[in-house]
Write an enzyme that holds these catalytic residues in place. Structure first.
Site, PDB file in Angstrom:
ATOM      1  N   ASP A  35       0.739  -1.217   0.032  1.00 17.08           N
ATOM      2  CA  ASP A  35      -0.082   0.012   0.112  1.00 17.08           C
ATOM      3  C   ASP A  35       0.892   1.252   0.111  1.00 17.08           C
ATOM      4  OD1 ASP A  35      -2.436   1.497  -0.243  1.00 17.08           O
ATOM      5  OD2 ASP A  35      -2.807   1.311   2.318  1.00 17.08           O
ATOM      6  N   ARG A  39       0.252   7.517  -2.850  1.00 15.17           N
ATOM      7  CA  ARG A  39       0.895   8.722  -1.756  1.00 15.17           C
ATOM      8  C   ARG A  39       2.465   8.861  -2.307  1.00 15.17           C
ATOM      9  NH1 ARG A  39      -1.327   6.282   3.697  1.00 15.17           N
ATOM     10  NH2 ARG A  39      -1.755   4.615   1.940  1.00 15.17           N
ATOM     11  N   HIS A  52       2.202   3.558  -8.966  1.00 12.98           N
ATOM     12  CA  HIS A  52       2.070   2.095  -9.324  1.00 12.98           C
ATOM     13  C   HIS A  52       3.326   1.437 -10.052  1.00 12.98           C
ATOM     14  CE1 HIS A  52      -1.762   2.412  -7.552  1.00 12.98           C
ATOM     15  NE2 HIS A  52      -2.253   3.172  -8.556  1.00 12.98           N
ATOM     16  N   LEU A 146      10.180 -20.871  -4.493  1.00 12.95           N
ATOM     17  CA  LEU A 146       9.228 -19.878  -3.862  1.00 12.95           C
ATOM     18  C   LEU A 146       7.921 -19.965  -4.646  1.00 12.95           C
ATOM     19  CD1 LEU A 146       8.706 -17.302  -2.216  1.00 12.95           C
ATOM     20  CD2 LEU A 146       9.695 -15.931  -3.846  1.00 12.95           C
TER      21      LEU A 146
HETATM   22  C1  IPE Z   1      -5.548  -2.714  -0.184  1.00  7.22           C
HETATM   23  O1  IPE Z   1      -5.202  -1.111  -0.294  1.00  7.22           O
HETATM   24  C2  IPE Z   1      -5.506  -3.184  -1.415  1.00  7.22           C
HETATM   25  C3  IPE Z   1      -4.029  -3.265  -2.189  1.00  7.22           C
HETATM   26  C4  IPE Z   1      -3.048  -2.998  -1.411  1.00  7.22           C
HETATM   27  C5  IPE Z   1      -3.911  -4.226  -3.462  1.00  7.22           C
HETATM   28  P1  IPE Z   1      -6.079  -0.167  -0.373  1.00  7.22           P
HETATM   29  O2  IPE Z   1      -5.601   1.131  -0.795  1.00  7.22           O
HETATM   30  O3  IPE Z   1      -7.376  -0.393  -1.484  1.00  7.22           O
HETATM   31  O4  IPE Z   1      -7.092  -0.023   1.020  1.00  7.22           O
HETATM   32  P2  IPE Z   1      -7.851   0.851   1.699  1.00  7.22           P
HETATM   33  O5  IPE Z   1      -8.985   1.676   0.819  1.00  7.22           O
HETATM   34  O6  IPE Z   1      -6.905   1.943   2.225  1.00  7.22           O
HETATM   35  O7  IPE Z   1      -8.217   0.301   2.918  1.00  7.22           O
HETATM   36  C1  IPE Z   2      -1.327   0.270  -3.303  1.00  5.29           C
HETATM   37  O1  IPE Z   2      -1.218   1.670  -3.265  1.00  5.29           O
HETATM   38  C2  IPE Z   2      -1.665  -0.372  -4.743  1.00  5.29           C
HETATM   39  C3  IPE Z   2      -3.182  -0.814  -4.844  1.00  5.29           C
HETATM   40  C4  IPE Z   2      -4.385  -0.687  -3.970  1.00  5.29           C
HETATM   41  C5  IPE Z   2      -3.639  -0.932  -6.192  1.00  5.29           C
HETATM   42  P1  IPE Z   2      -2.512   2.682  -3.364  1.00  5.29           P
HETATM   43  O2  IPE Z   2      -2.882   3.030  -4.753  1.00  5.29           O
HETATM   44  O3  IPE Z   2      -3.595   2.235  -2.435  1.00  5.29           O
HETATM   45  O4  IPE Z   2      -1.811   3.822  -2.847  1.00  5.29           O
HETATM   46  P2  IPE Z   2      -2.279   4.916  -1.544  1.00  5.29           P
HETATM   47  O5  IPE Z   2      -2.657   4.224  -0.652  1.00  5.29           O
HETATM   48  O6  IPE Z   2      -3.729   5.416  -2.505  1.00  5.29           O
HETATM   49  O7  IPE Z   2      -1.220   5.760  -1.362  1.00  5.29           O
HETATM   50 MG    MG Z   3      -4.104   2.582  -0.472  1.00  2.00          MG
END
Ligand code: IPE
Ligand code: IPE
Ligand code: MG
Length: 255
Positions: A35, A39, A52, A146
């Site tokens: 995650d 940001r 990403h 793995l």
């Molecule tokens: C969880 O992250 C899903 C993935 C990392 C693929 P999100 O960014 O979607 O989760 P929330 O919305 O902050 O809970």
């Molecule tokens: C995690 O990063 C990747 C996915 C959920 C696909 P985010 O896209 O959720 O990044 P933040 O949490 O908005 O920073």
């Molecule tokens: Mg996120």
């Protein structure tokens, strides 16, 4: 400079942490909620998708770290059933990443005996996304190192409802008695079957929640959180998470 140093057998960032790991107590299954990509990008004045892309590049680094330790399964949460709510441009970008990642990395993954797997719903994914993943699964099918498992279009509640429905169907058809329903039968209906439950769950980005990830399978997993955004997460922190895991006493409700 770092590469130059490595070429001459220099130390890498994670080496010190690596030396602190007990190789006789390696978790079988480590799962990561990757995650903070958005940001990470925003902090740099970049579009979210740049995060990403950067996050994708980090997958290989952490996979190799897991491989170094002899971890059996590394599950990476890449896209949730709720992530479809995001703007179309972002979803489209995410769906194209497997087409970039696998062709670029597959030779090295094969050379390292890695097996690619996917946990999630194939239905709903664009054909090109699915093809990139299926090709990688096929190319690595005969490997036995793995397991690199991508949780893609995965959501735990949907998974459990599907499992409950499949059991109810079998009861209705008199193939099962109510008394036959137990934890192991239910676990067999889940998309993760036959993988072991995660021993350790890592979440990056500072969020302290599970976000619909493996709600059943995480019952007794050790949880480890870091404020680092996924693109900034390195081998060093991965190894530190393992060291912390090794310090924990897993009691499973006993003494
Ligand atoms: C969880 O992250 C899903 C993935 C990392 C693929 P999100 O960014 O979607 O989760 P929330 O919305 O902050 O809970
Ligand atoms: C995690 O990063 C990747 C996915 C959920 C696909 P985010 O896209 O959720 O990044 P933040 O949490 O908005 O920073
Ligand atoms: Mg996120």
């Amino acid at each position: 400079m770092k590469q130059f140093k490595r070429w001459f057998g220099g130390r890498s960032e994670g080496d010190e942490a690596l030396a602190g790991i007990d190789m006789d107590n390696i978790p079988d299954h480590v799962a990561v909620i990757m995650d903070g990509n958005g940001r990470w990008a925003q902090k740099r004045g970049l579009p979210r998708v740049a995060g990403h892309h950067s996050g994708m590049k980090n997958v290989k680094k952490i996979t190799m770290a897991a491989n170094t330790l002899g971890i059996r399964v590394l599950t990476l949460y890449a896209f949730s059933t709720e992530n479809w709510k995001r703007p179309k441009e972002e979803v489209d970008y995410l769906m194209k990443l497997p087409m970039e990642f696998f062709p670029k990395e597959i030779d090295e993954l094969v050379a390292n005996n890695v097996q690619i797997r996917m946990t999630g719903w194939r239905e709903g994914l664009p054909d090109y996304t699915l093809k990139a993943v299926e090709d990688a699964i096929e190319r690595t099918r005969h490997n036995d190192g793995l397991i690199l498992n991508f949780a893609l279009n995965y959501g735990s509640r949907k998974e459990m409802i599907a499992g409950i429905r499949s059991i109810a169907e079998r009861v209705k058809r008199n193939e099962l008695e109510l008394e036959d329903i137990d934890e192991s039968l239910f676990a067999k209906t889940l998309l993760t079957d036959p993988l072991p439950d995660p021993d350790l769950l890592i979440r990056t980005s500072g969020e302290l929640r599970i976000s619909n990830f493996m709600l059943w399978q995480l019952a007794y997993s050790e949880l480890w959180f870091t404020d680092l955004y996924w693109p900034d997460f390195t081998e060093k922190e991965f190894y530190e998470a393992i060291i912390e895991y090794q310090r924990r006493a897993r009691r499973y409700g006993g003494l």
